[in-house]
Design an enzyme around this catalytic site. Structure first.
Site, PDB file in Angstrom:
ATOM      1  N   GLY A  45       4.827  -3.431  44.891  1.00 17.67           N
ATOM      2  CA  GLY A  45       4.421  -2.037  44.800  1.00 17.67           C
ATOM      3  C   GLY A  45       4.216  -1.489  46.202  1.00 17.67           C
ATOM      4  CD  GLN A  50       0.780   0.371  50.512  1.00 16.99           C
ATOM      5  OE1 GLN A  50       1.373   0.523  49.454  1.00 16.99           O
ATOM      6  NE2 GLN A  50       0.372  -0.815  50.933  1.00 16.99           N
ATOM      7  CB  CYS A  93      -3.094  -4.681  49.744  1.00 19.03           C
ATOM      8  SG  CYS A  93      -2.714  -2.994  50.272  1.00 19.03           S
ATOM      9  CG  LEU A  94       3.201  -4.919  50.593  1.00 18.64           C
ATOM     10  CD1 LEU A  94       4.427  -4.045  50.371  1.00 18.64           C
ATOM     11  CD2 LEU A  94       3.607  -6.344  50.932  1.00 18.64           C
ATOM     12  CG  HIS A 135      -3.121  -2.117  44.483  1.00 23.68           C
ATOM     13  ND1 HIS A 135      -3.825  -3.209  44.952  1.00 23.68           N
ATOM     14  CD2 HIS A 135      -2.414  -1.643  45.542  1.00 23.68           C
ATOM     15  CE1 HIS A 135      -3.558  -3.363  46.245  1.00 23.68           C
ATOM     16  NE2 HIS A 135      -2.710  -2.435  46.634  1.00 23.68           N
ATOM     17  CD  GLU A 136       1.053   0.157  44.861  1.00 26.86           C
ATOM     18  OE1 GLU A 136       0.892   0.885  45.857  1.00 26.86           O
ATOM     19  OE2 GLU A 136       1.149  -1.082  44.942  1.00 26.86           O
ATOM     20  CG  HIS A 139      -2.447   2.209  48.348  1.00 21.68           C
ATOM     21  ND1 HIS A 139      -3.151   1.873  49.482  1.00 21.68           N
ATOM     22  CD2 HIS A 139      -1.915   1.047  47.892  1.00 21.68           C
ATOM     23  CE1 HIS A 139      -3.048   0.566  49.703  1.00 21.68           C
ATOM     24  NE2 HIS A 139      -2.299   0.033  48.745  1.00 21.68           N
TER      25      HIS A 139
HETATM   26 ZN    ZN Z   1      -1.913  -1.944  48.463  1.00 22.57          ZN
END
Ligand code: ZN
Length: 166
Positions: A45, A50, A93-94, A135-136, A139
């Site tokens: 995701g 991000q 998380c990236l 989660h997204e 963000h």
């Molecule tokens: Zn994340």
């Protein structure tokens, strides 16, 4: 199409709410770059903030690491219903590389969003997809996993993250 640089916490853009996408916006190039960036990371995701694009859009593919992919791009997503039942899962998380933390969220959600061609869609999700979508959307609201933790857990997680970056 291009792989973009992924911002890492505590970049202030990761704590900034995103603006809704206007109707008729051409997001094709952005979404293509987001998929390229997500698959290269590799992740399941990725939200626009991000990569520093402060708009309410994210991409996900919950299954590509296990075989056939299920790529989705969700524009202006919103949760319209959620279960009282919760589920806790370790979330990576990236933007917080090297650290996964246990986050508790509603186990089932109903989500409404626009597809890239403008079609209005709605669907119910559970399991990994439900957690990933929440989660997204976090963000898009300027919220990262650390913000979902109790203070003592957050202190530990931030220390682990500092160690992972050292
Ligand atoms: Zn994340």
């Amino acid at each position: 199409m291009a792989v973009r640089a992924i911002l890492t916490w505590p970049d202030p853009r990761l704590s900034t709410p995103c603006a809704p996408v206007g109707t008729g916006a051409d997001l094709d190039a952005l979404i293509a770059d987001m998929f390229d960036t997500m698959y290269a990371a590799p992740g399941r995701g990725l939200a626009a903030p991000q990569i520093g694009v402060m708009q309410r859009v994210f991409v996900m593919d919950a299954t590509w690491k296990d075989g056939a992919g299920t790529p989705r791009a969700l524009i202006n997503p919103r949760i319209t219903a959620q279960s009282d039942e919760t589920a806790s899962a370790d979330e990576g998380c990236l933007s917080i590389p090297g650290v996964s933390v246990a986050v508790t969220r509603p186990a089932q959600i109903t989500v409404a969003w626009s597809a890239p061609d403008g079609t209005a869609l709605s669907a119910q999700f559970d399991g990994f997809e439900a957690a990933c979508i929440q989660h997204e959307i976090d963000h898009l609201d300027g919220i990262v996993t650390f913000d979902r933790l109790a203070p003592a857990d957050r202190t530990r997680a931030e220390a682990a993250y500092a160690g992972a970056q050292a």
